[in-house]
Design a protein around this motif. Structure first.
Motif, short mmCIF file in Angstrom:
data_model
loop_
_atom_site.label_atom_id
_atom_site.label_comp_id
_atom_site.label_asym_id
_atom_site.label_seq_id
_atom_site.Cartn_x
_atom_site.Cartn_y
_atom_site.Cartn_z
N GLY A 86 -4.46 11.67 8.74
CA GLY A 86 -3.59 10.70 9.41
C GLY A 86 -3.67 10.81 10.92
N SER A 95 -12.01 6.75 7.28
CA SER A 95 -11.07 6.98 6.18
C SER A 95 -11.80 7.44 4.93
CB SER A 95 -10.29 5.69 5.87
OG SER A 95 -9.54 5.29 6.98
N ILE A 154 0.67 4.17 -2.92
CA ILE A 154 0.49 5.59 -2.62
C ILE A 154 1.64 6.42 -3.20
CG2 ILE A 154 0.43 7.27 -0.74
CD1 ILE A 154 -1.06 5.14 0.93
N SER A 176 -4.90 3.84 1.58
CA SER A 176 -4.87 4.48 2.90
C SER A 176 -5.83 3.79 3.85
CB SER A 176 -5.23 5.96 2.77
OG SER A 176 -4.28 6.64 2.00
N LYS A 177 -7.02 3.46 3.34
CA LYS A 177 -7.98 2.70 4.15
C LYS A 177 -7.42 1.33 4.50
CE LYS A 177 -12.16 2.53 2.51
NZ LYS A 177 -13.21 2.42 1.49
N SER A 210 -4.91 1.66 7.30
CA SER A 210 -5.52 1.86 8.62
C SER A 210 -6.06 0.53 9.15
CB SER A 210 -6.65 2.90 8.54
OG SER A 210 -7.72 2.43 7.76
N VAL A 234 -3.83 15.89 4.15
CA VAL A 234 -3.42 14.53 4.50
C VAL A 234 -2.98 14.38 5.96
CG1 VAL A 234 -1.73 12.71 4.01
CG2 VAL A 234 -2.89 13.88 2.13
N GLU A 282 0.82 -1.22 0.00
CA GLU A 282 0.00 0.00 0.00
C GLU A 282 0.86 1.28 0.00
OE1 GLU A 282 -2.66 -0.80 -0.84
OE2 GLU A 282 -3.26 -2.68 0.08
#
Length: 608
Positions: free
Chosen positions: A205, A281, A179, A325-326, A329, A201, A175
């Motif tokens: 975060g 997210s 990104i 990003s999801k 997390s 961003v 991931e």
């Protein structure tokens, strides 16, 4: 990284699969971004926004790579459209896009393919090492631990570690690279727009990190409670007769339901915290996209500094950042849960056993002179069970230990077999301290028949082969005859191949005990320890087995712990114990004549 260090020795044997997974993920992230960028020329063809380039561009260095690539694609589109029409250009763009998406998904599959071997390999090795550790830890360890908690660690916790391994590689490779490549593409497309987007961003975060802060603690509570209700289940199955006999079903049911109730509450808190990650997210991502649409739209419609195709692709790249990003997390939560599980697993693996073999331990294969207990003292917790106890058991002699419950008889059996170590004094065999012998060779010299006949859910043959793996069927039958067990085994449907059920539950108590005696007979060791070996036998079976045991014990060193005094009257030496000390000793007739503790015990049992 701390988590990886904890599991490093389990991961290293499968590191090649980890490396291949990383390589595959690098190509996945690359083609994922290229597939999105490749949409730009197709959109430009559809809307007629592409710049017409009729002269083939010349490559003049990496610094101008963006312009060169863009001009070269426009050159192909321009020349193809002029020669074959715009539809042919569109077809080429579609083929390119399909190819890039196929490569992206092929490398995604390869990444998952390789990581499967690493995850399942670590799972296998972890479980194997825990099981090996469980069998090597001393018996005293399990008097303080719940068995269900051990089962929970070897099943649920190890599985949690396995799941988190995929999350870790997604967290540190797949991931982040996705990104990173998307961000590079976004900067190439529009530096101004990218700087504007990334003002939001850090805020996202920070919010996500606050959500997951307490996850490890919550996960640990869930896993600990799972061990509690599994312990209750294990105790229930083991003591079902007693529970039913005392009408205690409600009490155990209440205890189980209280534990599962706590598990329910802890799990709800944990899952709700985890479930909050994805929508949070996504909401933060949508807000970012909305701001992007407003600002980027101005660049297209008002400033004319960005083409429509470039803006649509830019939106796709921004969304492409949102998805990993999801995933990051979610993965971070899995890693925290896996970290808590790893701590519980490693707690067992890192437990040191006080009974480990000393360096250069002796491998003793024979028994020549005697067993000596030299002024030994021992306690399980606070109070001494044995106090300055001394005894010599010469080779070929039988020594019987008698006394009331709690006098320390069975403790001596536990110490001679080195299930426990003495607190003071020493135990020697042929003058060698048993602490200096390999446990495997020490126990190889000893045959053990315990008060509780411990049998396994297997055939009679396999239960007896624990005593001697290379024994033939004839040897097994001979041992069964000595133990007076052949008379019922021969009538079973499959003879020695008959499965006897969990803990030998398909047999009577007397039959179970005779099988455990036959197992010791088959081993044929020079030293025999019989801890209430005939306690579960009826009078007739006891008489027959006692006669067989006496024949077997001729010229064999035996320590016999007996409650029924009728079984030890022919012992060479009878030791009467009281509160961990020797009250009196001698032969049966000598002790009767002495009119002391032994005679009182005999009279209490109405033995002539």
């Amino acid at each position: 990284m701390d988590y990886i260090k904890k599991l490093a020795r389990f991961i290293i044997p499968y590191k090649r699969y980890g490396i291949l997974n990383i390589i595959a993920n690098i190509f996945y992230a690359l083609f994922n971004t290229l597939a999105m960028i490749s949409l730009m020329p197709m959109i430009n063809v559809l809307f007629g926004e592409g710049k017409k380039v009729k002269v083939k561009p010349i490559y003049d260095g990496f610094r101008n790579l963006k312009d060169y690539t863009e001009n070269y694609i426009n050159y192909i589109i321009t020349t193809t459209s002029e020669e074959y029409g715009a539809q042919r250009s569109l077809l080429y763009m579609i083929i390119l896009i399909i190819s890039l998406f196929l490569l992206k998904n092929a490398f995604n599959y390869l990444g998952l393919y390789f990581i499967t071997f690493l995850r399942n390999g670590v799972l296998k090795d972890l479980r194997n090492e825990i099981y090996d550790k469980v069998t090597r830890l001393p018996i005293s360890y399990y008097s303080e631990k719940k068995k269900g908690d051990i089962i929970a660690r070897i099943s649920g916790d190890v599985n949690e570690v396995k799941n988190s391994l995929l999350a870790i590689l997604e967290l540190i490779v797949k991931e982040p690279l996705t990104i990173l490549f998307a961000i590079v593409a976004m900067f190439i497309t529009s530096v101004k727009l990218t700087i504007f987007v990334f003002l939001f961003v850090p805020i996202s975060g920070f919010i996500i990190s606050r959500i997951g802060k307490s996850l490890k603690k919550k996960s640990n509570r869930v896993q600990t409670e799972q061990g509690v209700f599994l312990s209750t289940l294990e105790e229930t199955l083991g003591g079902l007769k007693v529970i039913k006999g005392f009408n205690a079903e409600k009490r155990f049911n209440d205890a189980f339901q209280k534990s599962t109730g706590r598990f329910y509450r802890f799990s709800n808190k944990l899952m709700n915290r985890q479930n909050l990650a994805s929508p949070m997210s996504e909401v933060l991502g949508i807000i970012t996209i909305a701001v992007l649409l407003w600002y980027g739209g101005s660049m297209v419609l008002v400033e004319n500094t960005l083409s429509g195709g470039a803006f649509i692709v830019y939106i796709g790249l921004a969304w492409q950042i949102l998805t990993p990003s999801k995933a990051i997390s979610k993965a971070s939560y899995k890693v925290r849960a896996g970290n808590a599980a790893a701590d519980r697993v490693l707690e067992i693996l890192n437990t040191s056993s006080p009974l480990e073999d000393v360096p250069n331990a002796l491998d003793k294969q024979d028994f020549n002179s005697d067993i000596k207990l030299n002024a030994i003292s021992f306690k399980y917790q606070d109070d001494l069970v044995l106090k300055n106890f001394s005894l010599i058991v010469p080779k070929g002699k039988s020594v019987a230990l008698v006394g009331q419950s709690g006098s320390g008889k069975s403790t001596i059996a536990n110490l001679v077999t080195r299930f426990y170590d003495v607190n003071e004094g020493s135990i020697t065999i042929d003058g060698k301290n048993i602490k200096d012998l390999k446990k495997h060779s020490l126990r190889g010299l000893i045959g053990l028949v315990t008060q509780d006949s411990i049998l396994f859910n297997d055939t009679i043959k396999n239960n007896l082969l624990l005593g001697r793996e290379d024994a033939s069927d004839d040897n097994i039958v001979a041992a069964l005859k000595i133990a007076n067990a052949w008379e019922f085994v021969k009538d079973l449907p499959n003879g020695i191949e008959t499965n006897i059920g969990d803990s030998g539950g398909k047999l009577s108590g007397g039959q179970q005990q005779r099988l455990s005696i036959a197992r010791a007979v088959l081993k044929n060791p020079p030293i025999m320890i019989l801890d209430e070996a005939t306690s579960a036998l009826d009078t007739e079976s006891e008489r027959l087995v006692q006669e067989a045991l006496e024949n077997m014990m001729k010229n064999r060193t035996s320590i016999v712990i007996a409650h029924r005094l009728s079984t030890i009257q022919n012992a060479d030496l009878i030791v009467v114990m009281q509160k961990g000390e020797i009250a009196e000793q001698g032969s049966h007739l000598e002790l009767i004549a002495r009119n002391g503790v032994y005679r009182k015990l005999v009279e209490m049992q109405s033995f002539d």
